[in-house]
Design a protein around this motif. Structure first.
Motif, PDB file in Angstrom:
ATOM      1  N   GLU A   1       0.742  -1.193   0.005  1.00  0.00           N
ATOM      2  CA  GLU A   1       0.084  -0.077   0.084  1.00  0.00           C
ATOM      3  C   GLU A   1       0.981   1.068   0.162  1.00  0.00           C
ATOM      4  N   ASP A   2       0.529   1.990  -0.764  1.00  0.00           N
ATOM      5  CA  ASP A   2       1.227   3.536  -0.859  1.00  0.00           C
ATOM      6  C   ASP A   2       0.182   4.610  -0.614  1.00  0.00           C
TER       7      ASP A   2
ATOM      8  N   LYS B   1       3.760   2.271   2.870  1.00  0.00           N
ATOM      9  CA  LYS B   1       4.452   3.376   2.957  1.00  0.00           C
ATOM     10  C   LYS B   1       3.323   4.669   2.844  1.00  0.00           C
TER      11      LYS B   1
ATOM     12  N   PHE C   1       7.484   9.080   0.219  1.00  0.00           N
ATOM     13  CA  PHE C   1       6.840   7.678   0.577  1.00  0.00           C
ATOM     14  C   PHE C   1       7.968   7.144   1.618  1.00  0.00           C
TER      15      PHE C   1
ATOM     16  N   PHE D   1       2.213  10.080  -6.378  1.00  0.00           N
ATOM     17  CA  PHE D   1       2.057   8.863  -6.742  1.00  0.00           C
ATOM     18  C   PHE D   1       2.817   8.685  -8.344  1.00  0.00           C
TER      19      PHE D   1
ATOM     20  N   SER E   1       5.205   6.116  -6.208  1.00  0.00           N
ATOM     21  CA  SER E   1       4.727   4.909  -5.841  1.00  0.00           C
ATOM     22  C   SER E   1       5.145   3.736  -6.444  1.00  0.00           C
ATOM     23  N   ARG E   2       5.041   2.590  -5.847  1.00  0.00           N
ATOM     24  CA  ARG E   2       5.539   1.401  -6.410  1.00  0.00           C
ATOM     25  C   ARG E   2       4.843   0.562  -7.191  1.00  0.00           C
TER      26      ARG E   2
ATOM     27  N   SER F   1       0.575  -2.103  -6.327  1.00  0.00           N
ATOM     28  CA  SER F   1       0.269  -1.367  -5.053  1.00  0.00           C
ATOM     29  C   SER F   1      -1.165  -1.021  -4.831  1.00  0.00           C
TER      30      SER F   1
ATOM     31  N   GLU G   1      -2.949   2.162  -4.135  1.00  0.00           N
ATOM     32  CA  GLU G   1      -2.869   3.404  -3.851  1.00  0.00           C
ATOM     33  C   GLU G   1      -3.830   4.228  -3.232  1.00  0.00           C
TER      34      GLU G   1
ATOM     35  N   VAL H   1      -6.413   5.495  -7.866  1.00  0.00           N
ATOM     36  CA  VAL H   1      -6.190   5.861  -6.460  1.00  0.00           C
ATOM     37  C   VAL H   1      -7.726   5.754  -5.623  1.00  0.00           C
TER      38      VAL H   1
END
Length: 280
Positions: free
Chosen positions: A87-88, A125, A141, A174, A178-179, A183, A185, A214
Protein backbone atom coordinates in the motif's frame (compact mmCIF):
# COMPACT_ATOMS: atom_id res chain seq x y z
CA UNK A 1 16.45 -16.25 -38.76
CA UNK A 2 13.28 -14.15 -38.95
CA UNK A 3 12.12 -15.72 -35.66
CA UNK A 4 15.38 -14.64 -33.95
CA UNK A 5 15.04 -11.11 -35.35
CA UNK A 6 11.44 -10.85 -34.21
CA UNK A 7 12.36 -12.05 -30.74
CA UNK A 8 15.22 -9.55 -30.56
CA UNK A 9 12.96 -6.69 -31.63
CA UNK A 10 10.39 -7.69 -29.04
CA UNK A 11 13.01 -7.77 -26.30
CA UNK A 12 14.25 -4.33 -27.33
CA UNK A 13 10.71 -2.98 -27.18
CA UNK A 14 10.22 -4.44 -23.71
CA UNK A 15 13.46 -2.83 -22.47
CA UNK A 16 12.51 0.56 -23.94
CA UNK A 17 9.01 0.51 -22.45
CA UNK A 18 10.27 -0.60 -19.05
CA UNK A 19 12.65 2.37 -18.89
CA UNK A 20 10.18 5.03 -19.91
CA UNK A 21 9.37 7.59 -17.16
CA UNK A 22 6.54 6.33 -14.99
CA UNK A 23 3.43 8.15 -16.07
CA UNK A 24 -0.08 6.93 -15.79
CA UNK A 25 -0.79 7.51 -19.47
CA UNK A 26 2.21 5.38 -20.54
CA UNK A 27 1.81 1.84 -19.20
CA UNK A 28 3.80 -1.21 -20.29
CA UNK A 29 1.32 -3.44 -22.09
CA UNK A 30 2.25 -6.61 -20.19
CA UNK A 31 1.39 -5.19 -16.73
CA UNK A 32 -2.05 -5.57 -15.24
CA UNK A 33 -4.09 -2.42 -15.47
CA UNK A 34 -5.80 -1.13 -12.34
CA UNK A 35 -9.53 -1.27 -12.55
CA UNK A 36 -11.16 2.01 -13.42
CA UNK A 37 -13.31 3.64 -10.72
CA UNK A 38 -17.00 2.95 -10.76
CA UNK A 39 -19.02 5.83 -12.20
CA UNK A 40 -20.01 8.46 -9.67
CA UNK A 41 -23.75 8.24 -9.23
CA UNK A 42 -24.12 11.12 -6.81
CA UNK A 43 -27.21 13.25 -7.37
CA UNK A 44 -26.93 16.94 -8.10
CA UNK A 45 -27.56 19.17 -5.12
CA UNK A 46 -30.46 20.77 -7.01
CA UNK A 47 -32.21 17.44 -7.57
CA UNK A 48 -31.59 15.93 -4.16
CA UNK A 49 -30.68 18.50 -1.49
CA UNK A 50 -31.92 16.07 1.17
CA UNK A 51 -29.09 13.65 0.34
CA UNK A 52 -26.48 16.33 1.12
CA UNK A 53 -28.38 17.61 4.15
CA UNK A 54 -28.15 14.14 5.68
CA UNK A 55 -24.42 13.90 4.90
CA UNK A 56 -23.90 17.27 6.56
CA UNK A 57 -26.16 16.97 9.60
CA UNK A 58 -26.24 13.26 10.46
CA UNK A 59 -22.91 12.57 12.15
CA UNK A 60 -22.72 8.83 13.01
CA UNK A 61 -21.62 7.62 16.44
CA UNK A 62 -17.85 7.28 16.62
CA UNK A 63 -17.97 3.53 17.17
CA UNK A 64 -19.90 3.08 13.91
CA UNK A 65 -17.37 5.19 12.01
CA UNK A 66 -14.54 3.17 13.57
CA UNK A 67 -16.07 -0.04 12.21
CA UNK A 68 -16.41 1.58 8.80
CA UNK A 69 -12.78 2.72 8.97
CA UNK A 70 -11.62 -0.81 9.81
CA UNK A 71 -13.63 -2.35 6.98
CA UNK A 72 -12.97 0.14 4.19
CA UNK A 73 -9.68 1.92 4.92
CA UNK A 74 -7.76 -0.76 6.82
CA UNK A 75 -9.65 -3.48 4.92
CA UNK A 76 -9.57 -5.85 7.87
CA UNK A 77 -12.30 -8.43 7.54
CA UNK A 78 -13.85 -10.64 10.21
CA UNK A 79 -10.88 -13.01 10.21
CA UNK A 80 -8.48 -10.19 10.98
CA UNK A 81 -6.58 -10.18 7.68
CA UNK A 82 -6.22 -7.39 5.16
CA UNK A 83 -6.95 -7.92 1.49
CA UNK A 84 -3.76 -6.53 -0.06
CA UNK A 85 -0.04 -6.60 0.73
CA UNK A 86 1.49 -3.42 -0.73
CA UNK A 87 0.00 0.00 0.00
CA UNK A 88 1.15 3.52 -0.84
CA UNK A 89 -0.77 6.13 1.16
CA UNK A 90 -0.66 9.91 0.80
CA UNK A 91 -2.07 11.88 3.73
CA UNK A 92 -3.48 15.23 2.56
CA UNK A 93 -4.15 17.36 5.63
CA UNK A 94 -5.97 20.67 5.86
CA UNK A 95 -3.88 23.25 7.73
CA UNK A 96 -6.12 26.25 7.08
CA UNK A 97 -6.81 28.79 9.79
CA UNK A 98 -10.25 27.37 10.53
CA UNK A 99 -8.72 24.07 11.68
CA UNK A 100 -6.67 25.76 14.40
CA UNK A 101 -3.35 24.71 15.88
CA UNK A 102 -4.78 22.53 18.65
CA UNK A 103 -6.99 20.45 16.34
CA UNK A 104 -4.19 20.27 13.78
CA UNK A 105 -2.05 18.68 16.47
CA UNK A 106 -4.88 16.24 17.23
CA UNK A 107 -4.81 15.29 13.56
CA UNK A 108 -1.07 14.69 13.73
CA UNK A 109 -1.59 12.44 16.77
CA UNK A 110 -4.28 10.46 14.93
CA UNK A 111 -2.15 10.01 11.83
CA UNK A 112 0.95 9.07 13.80
CA UNK A 113 -1.08 6.41 15.62
CA UNK A 114 -2.37 5.11 12.29
CA UNK A 115 1.16 4.92 10.88
CA UNK A 116 2.44 3.13 13.98
CA UNK A 117 -0.14 0.38 13.60
CA UNK A 118 1.83 -2.10 11.50
CA UNK A 119 -0.15 -5.08 10.29
CA UNK A 120 2.00 -8.22 9.77
CA UNK A 121 2.37 -9.05 6.09
CA UNK A 122 1.45 -5.54 4.90
CA UNK A 123 4.16 -3.44 3.29
CA UNK A 124 2.77 0.09 3.63
CA UNK A 125 4.47 3.38 2.93
CA UNK A 126 3.15 6.83 3.78
CA UNK A 127 3.76 10.29 2.35
CA UNK A 128 2.44 13.57 3.77
CA UNK A 129 1.07 16.75 2.22
CA UNK A 130 -0.35 19.70 4.14
CA UNK A 131 -2.20 22.57 2.53
CA UNK A 132 -3.48 26.01 3.43
CA UNK A 133 -3.02 28.85 0.94
CA UNK A 134 -0.44 26.63 -0.81
CA UNK A 135 0.39 22.93 -0.65
CA UNK A 136 3.52 21.66 1.04
CA UNK A 137 5.11 18.22 0.70
CA UNK A 138 6.20 17.30 4.21
CA UNK A 139 7.83 13.99 3.31
CA UNK A 140 7.94 11.48 0.46
CA UNK A 141 6.92 7.83 0.73
CA UNK A 142 8.50 6.24 3.78
CA UNK A 143 7.98 2.96 5.65
CA UNK A 144 5.23 3.33 8.26
CA UNK A 145 7.38 3.74 11.35
CA UNK A 146 9.77 6.15 9.61
CA UNK A 147 6.77 8.22 8.47
CA UNK A 148 5.37 8.23 12.03
CA UNK A 149 8.68 9.59 13.31
CA UNK A 150 8.39 12.52 10.88
CA UNK A 151 4.96 13.61 12.14
CA UNK A 152 6.23 15.71 15.04
CA UNK A 153 8.09 17.92 12.57
CA UNK A 154 4.98 18.76 10.49
CA UNK A 155 4.18 22.44 11.08
CA UNK A 156 0.77 24.10 11.10
CA UNK A 157 0.74 26.29 7.97
CA UNK A 158 -2.41 28.41 8.57
CA UNK A 159 -4.10 30.25 5.68
CA UNK A 160 -6.82 29.65 3.09
CA UNK A 161 -8.23 26.27 1.99
CA UNK A 162 -6.44 25.33 -1.22
CA UNK A 163 -7.59 21.71 -1.38
CA UNK A 164 -6.92 21.34 -5.08
CA UNK A 165 -3.22 22.10 -4.56
CA UNK A 166 -3.00 19.35 -1.95
CA UNK A 167 -4.64 16.85 -4.30
CA UNK A 168 -2.34 17.90 -7.16
CA UNK A 169 0.69 17.35 -4.92
CA UNK A 170 -0.64 13.90 -4.01
CA UNK A 171 -0.93 13.02 -7.70
CA UNK A 172 2.69 14.07 -8.25
CA UNK A 173 3.77 11.88 -5.34
CA UNK A 174 2.12 8.84 -6.91
CA UNK A 175 3.71 9.59 -10.28
CA UNK A 176 7.23 9.90 -8.87
CA UNK A 177 7.24 7.66 -5.82
CA UNK A 178 4.54 5.01 -5.85
CA UNK A 179 5.52 1.39 -6.28
CA UNK A 180 3.24 1.08 -9.27
CA UNK A 181 0.54 -1.26 -10.42
CA UNK A 182 1.09 -3.87 -7.72
CA UNK A 183 0.27 -1.44 -4.90
CA UNK A 184 -3.02 -0.24 -3.51
CA UNK A 185 -2.80 3.56 -3.83
CA UNK A 186 -4.72 5.63 -1.29
CA UNK A 187 -5.33 9.28 -0.47
CA UNK A 188 -6.62 10.12 3.00
CA UNK A 189 -7.86 13.72 2.95
CA UNK A 190 -8.72 15.53 6.19
CA UNK A 191 -10.55 18.82 5.66
CA UNK A 192 -13.08 21.01 7.42
CA UNK A 193 -14.85 22.87 4.66
CA UNK A 194 -15.32 24.01 1.10
CA UNK A 195 -12.11 24.94 -0.69
CA UNK A 196 -11.79 28.66 -1.27
CA UNK A 197 -8.80 28.94 -3.56
CA UNK A 198 -8.94 27.70 -7.18
CA UNK A 199 -11.91 25.61 -6.06
CA UNK A 200 -12.93 24.94 -9.66
CA UNK A 201 -9.96 22.52 -9.77
CA UNK A 202 -10.73 20.59 -6.57
CA UNK A 203 -13.14 17.95 -7.89
CA UNK A 204 -11.28 17.57 -11.23
CA UNK A 205 -7.99 16.96 -9.38
CA UNK A 206 -9.70 14.34 -7.23
CA UNK A 207 -11.19 12.75 -10.33
CA UNK A 208 -7.75 12.59 -11.92
CA UNK A 209 -6.52 10.57 -8.95
CA UNK A 210 -9.52 8.24 -9.07
CA UNK A 211 -9.21 7.71 -12.82
CA UNK A 212 -5.65 6.51 -12.17
CA UNK A 213 -6.76 3.88 -9.69
CA UNK A 214 -6.33 5.81 -6.42
CA UNK A 215 -8.86 5.29 -3.63
CA UNK A 216 -9.72 8.71 -2.17
CA UNK A 217 -11.00 8.71 1.42
CA UNK A 218 -12.27 11.95 2.95
CA UNK A 219 -12.57 12.80 6.63
CA UNK A 220 -15.21 15.56 6.55
CA UNK A 221 -14.76 17.66 9.70
CA UNK A 222 -17.37 20.06 11.06
CA UNK A 223 -20.66 20.49 12.87
CA UNK A 224 -24.14 20.22 11.43
CA UNK A 225 -23.85 23.62 9.73
CA UNK A 226 -20.51 23.00 8.03
CA UNK A 227 -20.00 24.10 4.43
CA UNK A 228 -18.62 22.07 1.56
CA UNK A 229 -20.14 18.63 2.08
CA UNK A 230 -21.23 18.57 -1.58
CA UNK A 231 -17.62 19.10 -2.69
CA UNK A 232 -16.27 16.54 -0.21
CA UNK A 233 -18.72 13.90 -1.41
CA UNK A 234 -17.57 14.42 -4.99
CA UNK A 235 -13.89 14.34 -4.00
CA UNK A 236 -14.29 10.98 -2.26
CA UNK A 237 -14.40 7.74 -4.18
CA UNK A 238 -17.96 6.49 -4.73
CA UNK A 239 -19.93 5.47 -2.74
CA UNK A 240 -19.66 7.99 0.13
CA UNK A 241 -20.91 5.48 2.70
CA UNK A 242 -17.59 3.64 2.22
CA UNK A 243 -15.17 6.47 1.49
CA UNK A 244 -16.42 9.50 3.46
CA UNK A 245 -16.00 9.62 7.24
CA UNK A 246 -18.08 12.28 8.96
CA UNK A 247 -16.81 13.78 12.25
CA UNK A 248 -17.47 16.96 14.20
CA UNK A 249 -13.88 17.67 15.26
CA UNK A 250 -10.41 16.47 14.33
CA UNK A 251 -10.16 15.15 17.89
CA UNK A 252 -13.12 12.89 17.12
CA UNK A 253 -11.15 11.36 14.26
CA UNK A 254 -8.36 10.61 16.73
CA UNK A 255 -10.92 8.87 18.95
CA UNK A 256 -12.09 6.85 15.94
CA UNK A 257 -8.53 5.79 15.12
CA UNK A 258 -8.06 4.74 18.75
CA UNK A 259 -11.30 2.73 18.65
CA UNK A 260 -10.19 1.03 15.44
CA UNK A 261 -6.78 0.16 16.90
CA UNK A 262 -8.41 -1.08 20.11
CA UNK A 263 -10.40 -3.50 17.96
CA UNK A 264 -7.49 -4.78 15.85
CA UNK A 265 -4.52 -4.32 18.22
CA UNK A 266 -5.69 -4.00 21.85
CA UNK A 267 -2.16 -3.80 23.28
CA UNK A 268 -1.38 -0.75 21.19
CA UNK A 269 -4.59 0.97 22.34
CA UNK A 270 -3.44 1.02 25.99
CA UNK A 271 -0.61 3.38 25.05
CA UNK A 272 -2.81 5.59 22.84
CA UNK A 273 -5.49 5.93 25.47
CA UNK A 274 -3.09 7.84 27.72
CA UNK A 275 -3.41 10.91 25.47
CA UNK A 276 -6.31 13.28 26.12
CA UNK A 277 -7.12 16.12 23.74
CA UNK A 278 -6.37 19.56 25.20
CA UNK A 279 -8.74 21.26 22.75
CA UNK A 280 -12.04 22.71 23.94
Amino acid sequence: MSYIMSTSLLLCLVVILANLPRHKTIKPFWRNQKSKPKPTLLPSIEKDPEFYRKLREEIPPKNETAKKFIKNFLRIRHRGKRSSHIEDVVIVMDGSGSIGLCEFNNGKKALKALMQYKQPGIDAKYAMVTFASQARRDFNFLPQLDAAAKMSGVKFPRGATNTQAGLAEAFDLFITGSRGFDSREIVLLLTDGHSNKDNNKTVPNAQKLKENGVDVFVVAIGGQHMTGIHEMAHVATFPPENFLFRVEKVGDFFEIVKMAIKEVAPGKYKILNEYKSPCN
